[in-house]
Write an enzyme that holds these catalytic residues in place. Structure first.
Site, PDB file in Angstrom:
ATOM      1  CD  GLU A 186      -3.070  -1.154   2.022  1.00  0.00           C
ATOM      2  OE1 GLU A 186      -4.134  -1.339   1.773  1.00  0.00           O
ATOM      3  OE2 GLU A 186      -2.918  -0.863   3.347  1.00  0.00           O
TER       4      GLU A 186
ATOM      5  CD  GLU B  64      -4.257  -6.554   2.775  1.00  0.00           C
ATOM      6  OE1 GLU B  64      -5.182  -5.903   3.053  1.00  0.00           O
ATOM      7  OE2 GLU B  64      -2.939  -5.964   2.833  1.00  0.00           O
TER       8      GLU B  64
END
Length: 625
Positions: free
Chosen positions: A464, A532
């Protein structure tokens, strides 16, 4: 050299006097020491003297001096988190920076003028400091040799002194930092370490976890004697038939003597001798060894060979090293990932290192318990979210046949996403030259430390962070150094401009099945994984079957990693009931906080299984053959 407090404020200063990163092999004085205790390793774990200061201005500046009176210091256990040792506030937060709402900060060299970086952390009113002191004498097997001081993990920035001499500075919290102590050793030695909770590294260590600081992994001394093996690189490969194996091996030696000898042995998975040869030792030695037919390593049969390395000065053994390795091939053919010629299906989970009692300070027994649950749940892949794990974890995954995605210590979520919106005006590392070397160094340290582990199928560039040029250069580094493995990155999803130049796989988070189908049927250029998915918060995981069905429909869809394995919660004694209870984010009056968002595991923080794990075990079991 004099230590400078303003290093905390400059992303271009992140390592001073550190030794180069190298392979994680352990040194022994002889083979028999493998089953007992290495005479070349001395632990410094235990009780250290300790002083807590709320900021750098109030710290005991001269505490490292030999004659400093530290009788007013308390004690602390090393390794351990300062917050869980009775000092400093416990704080959990996910995407934002922990100071938001308290202090205004922008990463240096972004939107703020350059003068604004002065004192950004070094003069901050709230940036706690831990001052650690211990003393040691070298054990008998360590004496007369060069000595390395090794920190396995320290959050976030540390200064080191020995006997009053400045030794070095380090920032990367989750990979080893090593320093040479040799010139400053005495009979009785006083080691001083100053740890600051935050430096500019806080902008790129913005992971979704409790924000701890301190010396939280092992501290050891390593003796480097004659003909010392400093670095080992094993590159086992198999031919296109997946039957015959070759081992390319490279050694880097230090303190090479004249009357030396290198003796190599290779043992098969049943410990039968396959190869034995002697060579002379030079600083750099490279060999290619043809081993003929080999048995392969995979999740179900994690066959491991062993290389034994002995160095001699005359007839005296100077060092012994052994290292396990396996033969396997990860590749992409016609946009599909294959392991050993078979389509790879990832039944994966993301895993933070966690103990309900000690946070990210965990022992090997706890790692083994995690692996027992992982294997029992038909999980075959683990993403080391979102940082390099402790070294023993990688050896255990080699042995257990776990496919690892080895993540680099990089996340800068708070610099580009605000309240859910993509707004990268002060994104780091971005394309700024001042942030380039620090992230390239993290890629290098991740690679150099763990490069020999068969379980690692993917290098991951971090988590991220908004994809830009500096992350592209990280990708390039891995592809040049290790083209036999794949590289993963998800940050292309918010910034598709780098889709073709970063990551071997298409990766995203929490995409619904309809989006995945659209990609696979209309846009697919790479194999697709979910790094994820199935965010297991509360009564979740009910939709897992809709993702697993895609495995039968699309070869290019190859599974993913559930978020996540274990709750991040801390066990405390409830003041009313006096019973042991779990406390999550926000339960410690910590603000800003993302509260129970720290509880997403398929198991509770103590390892107890949640009902949701039944769903995982069932569906992953259908695709575990």
């Amino acid at each position: 050299m004099k230590a400078m407090i303003d290093w905390l404020d400059d992303p271009q200063v992140f390592r001073i006097n550190q030794r180069n990163a190298h392979s994680d092999h352990q040194i022994y004085g002889s083979k028999t020491e493998c089953s007992t205790q290495s005479s070349r390793i001395q632990t410094l774990n235990g009780k250290w003297k300790f002083h807590y200061s709320p900021n750098a201005k109030s710290r005991p500046v001269h505490f490292y001096e030999k004659d400093f009176d530290d009788r007013f210091f308390g004690t602390i256990q090393v390794p351990g988190h300062i917050e869980l040792s009775g000092y400093e506030k416990i704080h959990y937060i996910n995407t934002m920076y922990p100071w938001e709402g308290h202090e205004f900060r922008r990463p240096p060299y972004t939107t703020s003028p350059e003068e604004a970086m002065k004192g950004l952390f070094s003069q901050a009113e709230e940036n706690p400091v831990g001052s650690y002191v211990t003393t040691f004498q070298l054990e008998e097997g360590m004496q007369g040799k060069a000595i390395t001081l090794r920190f396995e993990g320290v959050e976030q920035a540390m200064y080191v002194w020995l006997n009053g001499h400045f030794i070095g500075y380090a920032e990367d919290s989750f990979t080893p930092s090593e320093f040479d102590l040799t010139p400053f050793l005495e009979t009785e030695n006083r080691l001083a370490v100053e740890v600051h909770k935050r430096s500019t590294t806080a902008f790129i260590e913005d992971q979704d976890f409790f924000r701890f600081f301190g010396i939280f992994r092992d501290v050891t001394l390593i003796a480097r004697g004659k003909n010392h093996l400093e670095d080992l690189w094993l590159r086992p490969t198999i031919d296109d038939t997946y039957e015959n194996g070759t081992l390319d091996v490279s050694f880097t030696f230090e303190q090479v003597t004249t009357n030396n000898r290198l003796r190599l042995k290779i043992l098969d998975p049943q410990h039968k001798l396959l190869y034995q040869e002697s060579h002379s030792i030079q600083e750099n030695v490279s060999l290619q060894i043809e081993l003929g037919k080999v048995v392969l390593w995979d999740h179900f049969k994690p066959n491991l060979y062993t290389i034994e390395i002995e160095t001699y000065e005359g007839d005296e053994m100077t060092e012994y090293v052994e290292y396990p390795f396996g033969f396997r091939k990860i590749e992409i053919k016609e946009k599909v990932m294959y392991l050993n010629g078979k389509r790879l299906i990832i039944n994966g989970v993301n895993r933070h290192e966690w103990s309900e009692k000690t946070g990210r300070v965990i022992c090997v027994d706890e790692m083994k318990k995690d692996l027992e649950i992982i294997k029992k749940t038909n999980i075959n892949g683990v993403r080391t979210s979102h940082y390099p794990n402790q070294i023993p974890w990688y050896y255990l995954c080699d042995q257990a046949g776990i496919h690892l995605m080895a993540e680099t210590n990089l996340e800068s979520h708070g610099s580009w996403q605000k309240m859910g919106a993509i707004e990268p005006s002060y994104n780091v590392p971005g394309a700024m030259p001042q942030w380039r070397e620090v992230v390239l160094d993290r890629a290098k340290t991740n690679f150099e430390t763990f490069k020999n582990h068969t379980s690692i199928l993917f290098w991951s560039l971090g988590n991220e962070s908004y994809a830009e040029e500096n992350i592209r250069l990280m990708n390039e580094y891995f592809k040049i150094k290790d083209p036999e493995r794949l590289v993963h990155y998800e940050g292309n999803y918010p910034n598709p401009a780098f889709e073709t130049s970063i990551s071997d796989v298409k990766s995203c988070m929490y995409a619904p099945p309809e989006e995945i189908i659209d990609y696979l049927e209309n846009k697919a250029e790479k194999p697709f994984i979910l790094c994820e998915y199935m965010h297991d918060m509360g009564n979740s995981l009910g939709g897992l079957g809709s993702y697993m069905d895609l495995l039968d429909q699309y070869d290019m869809y190859q599974g993913g990693y559930i978020w996540d394995f274990k709750d991040q919660a801390i066990q405390v004694i409830d003041p009313v009931t006096h019973r042991k209870v779990m406390r999550y984010g926000g339960d410690f009056d910590d603000k800003p906080s993302d509260y129970e968002f720290s509880g997403n595991g398929i198991v509770f923080a103590d390892g107890q299984e949640k009902p949701a794990i039944q769903e995982v075990r069932y569906y992953y079991g259908k695709y575990s053959s």
